[in-house]
Scaffold this active site. Structure first.
Site, PDB file in Angstrom:
ATOM      1  N   HIS A 148       0.875  -1.161   0.000  1.00 51.78           N
ATOM      2  CA  HIS A 148       0.000   0.000   0.000  1.00 51.78           C
ATOM      3  C   HIS A 148       0.922   1.223   0.000  1.00 51.78           C
ATOM      4  CE1 HIS A 148      -3.004  -2.866   1.898  1.00 51.78           C
ATOM      5  NE2 HIS A 148      -3.569  -2.466   0.776  1.00 51.78           N
ATOM      6  N   ASP A 203       2.416   1.607   3.257  1.00 52.14           N
ATOM      7  CA  ASP A 203       3.391   0.579   3.663  1.00 52.14           C
ATOM      8  C   ASP A 203       4.767   1.046   3.192  1.00 52.14           C
ATOM      9  OD1 ASP A 203       1.434  -1.299   4.590  1.00 52.14           O
ATOM     10  OD2 ASP A 203       1.124  -2.017   2.535  1.00 52.14           O
TER      11      ASP A 203
HETATM   12  C1  XLS Z   1      -9.316  -6.313   0.722  1.00 48.30           C
HETATM   13  C2  XLS Z   1      -8.311  -6.406  -0.307  1.00 48.30           C
HETATM   14  C3  XLS Z   1      -7.036  -5.669   0.012  1.00 48.30           C
HETATM   15  C4  XLS Z   1      -6.297  -5.410  -1.240  1.00 48.30           C
HETATM   16  C5  XLS Z   1      -5.139  -4.491  -1.159  1.00 48.30           C
HETATM   17  O1  XLS Z   1     -10.322  -6.979   0.767  1.00 48.30           O
HETATM   18  O2  XLS Z   1      -8.069  -7.747  -0.631  1.00 48.30           O
HETATM   19  O3  XLS Z   1      -6.272  -6.370   0.930  1.00 48.30           O
HETATM   20  O4  XLS Z   1      -5.883  -6.620  -1.783  1.00 48.30           O
HETATM   21  O5  XLS Z   1      -5.500  -3.187  -1.101  1.00 48.30           O
END
Ligand code: XLS
Ligand code: MG
Length: 346
Positions: A51, A54
């Site tokens: 992210h 992150d």
């Molecule tokens: C949530 C998503 C999230 C994404 C990343 O449900 O899976 O984790 O994969 O932003």
């Protein structure tokens, strides 16, 4: 058939989560990014997904210059460790400005915040050596349908995608659809919606998708069919393999743990479409169970990869010729049993 694809593996720092759920606190102590990177290396994974925050923690408090500086430093760290950044995703669901959605918020200032932050995400990705941006459109939907105009929301999503596409002419946007949670209904619930939305943007070729197994299941769809559909458009740019036990909260269970046959069908679809031969990664968006002890903290990732590899072996040893003969004879009953027995090692 791309029988010899050597798959490369990836996960994100959030996949080493601490066990918090809406009903109780964490069950494992928070760990640093360095610890997570070391765990990824130790497990023998090739890449990390990020992210934006992150990659650059507390991103909202930092200047553009500072964000760039930290992204460059991170890139050096990753290079030093031999780890690739697979993608960067703007985390548009934590900040107070995203309470009513990000790109589709009813407040213009908040929509601008979301677009500005997404542009920073593109900058970070570029500096980390990837142009792949993942958009999980977490709060783009409603709790109360009358609160937003659905058609206007689609226009707003297109405006936001266009702003990103123009910001970096090399960026590719992979939409990660999910039908619900946290929203009652999301505006882009399936791969079909994501790819249709791509065609409203100024550069449809650069808008594709990411399939998460659990999200497809939550939409009542077969993840393997979603894979085939996306690949028919050459638009499957990443996957979040995991598992999901029925229509519940998003569980992010280890890959294959609930439905091995579906895991087989997903891996078979990936193989048949040559996924991974154009640089795509096998990413696991899995979480440890809340009950997981600290000393077992990374096993859901090692297990997901191990299951993937074992299922891959099953895919590669499946009697495709025999299956075709059964199909030609419309003997689907025997085909069904053949798959079961193959999976059971008979
Ligand atoms: C949530 C998503 C999230 C994404 C990343 O449900 O899976 O984790 O994969 O932003
Ligand atoms: Mg995901």
């Amino acid at each position: 058939m791309s029988r010899k694809t050597r798959y490369r593996y990836c996960f994100g720092p959030w996949n080493l989560s601490e066990g918090q759920d809406p009903y109780g606190p964490t069950t494992r102590p928070a760990q640093s990014f360095d610890w997570k990177l070391a765990a990824l290396k130790k497990l023998g994974f090739d890449a990390m997904m990020f992210h934006d925050d992150d990659a650059v923690p507390d991103i909202d408090t930092k200047s553009e210059a500072q964000i760039r500086k930290e992204a460059r430093e991170l890139k050096k760290r990753l290079d030093g460790e031999g780890i690739v950044a697979e993608m960067v995703a703007p985390r548009l669901w934590f900040h107070p400005n995203t309470v009513d959605g990000a790109y589709t918020s009813n407040d213009k200032k908040h929509r601008q915040y979301a677009i500005d932050r997404s542009k920073r995400t593109l900058d970070i990705a570029h500096l980390l050596g990837t142009e792949l941006i993942v958009l999980w459109l977490a709060r783009e939907g409603t709790y109360i349908r009358e609160a937003k105009d659905g058609r206007r929301s689609i226009e707003l999503l297109v405006e936001a995608l266009d702003a990103m596409l123009s910001h970096n002419p090399r960026a590719r946007l992979a939409i990660e659809p999910k039908p619900n949670e946290p929203m009652d209904h999301a505006y882009v619930p399936t791969i079909g919606h994501a790819l249709a939305l791509a065609h409203l943007t100024c550069d449809p070729k650069r808008v594709g998708c990411l399939i998460e197994s659990a999200h497809a299941i939550l939409a009542g769809l077969d993840p393997a069919d979603e894979i085939d559909f996306a690949c028919s458009f050459n638009k499957l740019w990443s996957v979040h393999l995991n598992d999901q036990n029925g229509l519940k909260y998003d569980q992010d269970r280890p890959f294959g743990c609930t439905n091995l046959r579906s895991a087989f069908d997903q891996v078979r679809a990936l193989e048949r479409n040559g996924y991974g031969t154009r640089g795509e990664y096998i990413c696991f968006d899995v979480h440890p169970f809340r009950t997981t002890k600290v000393e077992h903290w990374t096993e859901h990732l090692a297990n997901s990869r191990r299951t993937f590899e074992l299922v891959l072996e099953k895919v590669r040893t499946f009697d495709e010729k025999g299956a075709r003969a059964l199909i030609a004879n419309r003997d689907y009953q025997a085909l069904d049993q053949r798959v079961i027995e193959h999976l059971l090692g008979k």
